[in-house]
Write an enzyme that holds these catalytic residues in place. Structure first.
Site, PDB file in Angstrom:
ATOM      1  N   THR A  37      -4.331  -0.288  -4.816  1.00 28.98           N
ATOM      2  CA  THR A  37      -3.714  -1.411  -5.530  1.00 28.98           C
ATOM      3  C   THR A  37      -4.584  -1.783  -6.736  1.00 28.98           C
ATOM      4  O   THR A  37      -5.763  -1.417  -6.804  1.00 28.98           O
ATOM      5  CB  THR A  37      -3.596  -2.646  -4.604  1.00 28.98           C
ATOM      6  N   ARG A  46     -10.961 -10.351  -4.650  1.00 26.40           N
ATOM      7  CA  ARG A  46     -10.950  -8.876  -4.684  1.00 26.40           C
ATOM      8  C   ARG A  46     -11.431  -8.328  -6.025  1.00 26.40           C
ATOM      9  O   ARG A  46     -11.579  -7.119  -6.194  1.00 26.40           O
ATOM     10  CB  ARG A  46      -9.531  -8.346  -4.433  1.00 26.40           C
ATOM     11  N   HIS A  56      -9.083   2.472  -5.804  1.00 22.92           N
ATOM     12  CA  HIS A  56      -8.307   1.463  -5.075  1.00 22.92           C
ATOM     13  C   HIS A  56      -6.833   1.781  -5.262  1.00 22.92           C
ATOM     14  O   HIS A  56      -6.391   2.060  -6.382  1.00 22.92           O
ATOM     15  CB  HIS A  56      -8.605   0.052  -5.583  1.00 22.92           C
ATOM     16  N   ASN A  66     -13.014   4.962  -1.501  1.00 23.07           N
ATOM     17  CA  ASN A  66     -12.244   3.714  -1.460  1.00 23.07           C
ATOM     18  C   ASN A  66     -12.959   2.840  -0.432  1.00 23.07           C
ATOM     19  O   ASN A  66     -12.757   2.996   0.772  1.00 23.07           O
ATOM     20  CB  ASN A  66     -10.790   3.967  -1.050  1.00 23.07           C
ATOM     21  N   TYR A  87       0.802  -1.231   0.000  1.00 22.58           N
ATOM     22  CA  TYR A  87       0.000   0.000   0.000  1.00 22.58           C
ATOM     23  C   TYR A  87       0.836   1.285   0.000  1.00 22.58           C
ATOM     24  O   TYR A  87       0.272   2.371  -0.049  1.00 22.58           O
ATOM     25  CB  TYR A  87      -0.956  -0.002   1.195  1.00 22.58           C
TER      26      TYR A  87
HETATM   27  O1  CA2 Z   1      -6.266  -1.249  -2.980  1.00 21.20           O
HETATM   28  C1  CA2 Z   1      -7.115  -0.735  -2.244  1.00 21.20           C
HETATM   29  O2  CA2 Z   1      -7.225   0.467  -2.049  1.00 21.20           O
HETATM   30  C2  CA2 Z   1      -8.069  -1.652  -1.474  1.00 21.20           C
HETATM   31  O3  CA2 Z   1      -9.340  -1.019  -1.463  1.00 21.20           O
HETATM   32  C3  CA2 Z   1      -7.518  -1.763  -0.073  1.00 21.20           C
HETATM   33  C4  CA2 Z   1      -8.316  -2.724   0.794  1.00 21.20           C
HETATM   34  C5  CA2 Z   1      -8.513  -4.065   0.123  1.00 21.20           C
HETATM   35  O4  CA2 Z   1      -9.395  -4.859   0.906  1.00 21.20           O
HETATM   36  C6  CA2 Z   1      -9.084  -3.904  -1.272  1.00 21.20           C
HETATM   37  O5  CA2 Z   1      -9.178  -5.183  -1.871  1.00 21.20           O
HETATM   38  C7  CA2 Z   1      -8.202  -3.013  -2.128  1.00 21.20           C
HETATM   39  C8  CA2 Z   1      -7.595  -2.931   2.124  1.00 21.20           C
HETATM   40  C9  CA2 Z   1      -7.489  -1.686   2.941  1.00 21.20           C
HETATM   41  C10 CA2 Z   1      -6.621  -1.978   4.093  1.00 21.20           C
HETATM   42  O6  CA2 Z   1      -5.574  -1.055   4.078  1.00 21.20           O
HETATM   43  C11 CA2 Z   1      -4.423  -1.379   4.748  1.00 21.20           C
HETATM   44  C12 CA2 Z   1      -3.430  -0.467   4.655  1.00 21.20           C
HETATM   45  C13 CA2 Z   1      -2.240  -0.711   5.268  1.00 21.20           C
HETATM   46  C14 CA2 Z   1      -2.068  -1.859   5.997  1.00 21.20           C
HETATM   47  C15 CA2 Z   1      -3.078  -2.767   6.108  1.00 21.20           C
HETATM   48  C16 CA2 Z   1      -4.282  -2.527   5.483  1.00 21.20           C
END
Ligand code: CA2
Length: 158
Positions: A104, A113, A102, A76, A25
């Site tokens: 990622t 996902r 998003h 998001n 991230y």
């Molecule tokens: O890529 C993205 O922005 C996501 O929305 C991020 C979500 C994930 O569930 C989606 O599939 C894609 C996860 C957000 C959690 O963010 C974190 C950031 C740093 C450390 C741990 C989690």
């Protein structure tokens, strides 16, 4: 004139940005993302209301509250992307331009996902460009909420 208000809503665990899993991230914190959005919005003549919650109900309530208040929503939805019909319904009901972001590229990640309920309500989707995706979403939103030149204006130009 008051600048159009854009709600920038963030779902669960995004408060951990920059603190865990930086290889996935990146190193920016959510505060950094808010600063990026504020700076970009100012350049574009927009105002932002930037928020994060871990609660699905709270996110739905915030979307509902955008009615009559905001001109567009950048969201998001994080983990609620793939699970929340309630969030989809609120976005459809509010009837505003929606851009889904998003950090990622969800399509390069695990199969679970790939499917987004939120995309059904989104005007556009940005994925895989890191936190810069928020700034890009604001640029696109500026075009979506810009008042269209009316016919009188066009006549004036002719
Ligand atoms: O890529 C993205 O922005 C996501 O929305 C991020 C979500 C994930 O569930 C989606 O599939 C894609 C996860 C957000 C959690 O963010 C974190 C950031 C740093 C450390 C741990 C989690």
């Amino acid at each position: 004139m008051t600048p159009p208000l854009i709600a920038v809503l963030n779902g669960p665990n995004l408060n951990l940005l920059g603190m865990r899993e930086p290889e996935k991230y990146g190193h920016s914190t959510l505060d950094d993302v808010e600063a990026l959005c504020a700076e970009t919005a100012e350049e574009l003549g927009l105002a932002i209301d930037f928020r994060q919650t871990n609660g699905e109900g709270e996110l739905v309530t915030w979307v509902q509250e955008c009615r009559g208040r905001a001109a567009g929503i950048i969201i998001n939805p994080a983990g609620y992307t793939t699970t929340s019909i309630a969030l989809l319904d609120s976005l459809l009901a509010v009837g505003l331009p929606v851009i889904e972001v998003h950090i990622t590229n969800i399509h390069r990640r695990e199969e679970f996902r790939h499917h987004s309920y939120v995309s059904k309500a989104a005007t556009g989707v940005i994925a895989g460009l890191g936190v810069e995706g928020y700034a890009l979403a604001l640029r696109a939103m500026a075009g979506l909420v810009a008042p269209a030149a009316d016919e009188d204006d066009q006549d004036d130009e002719a």
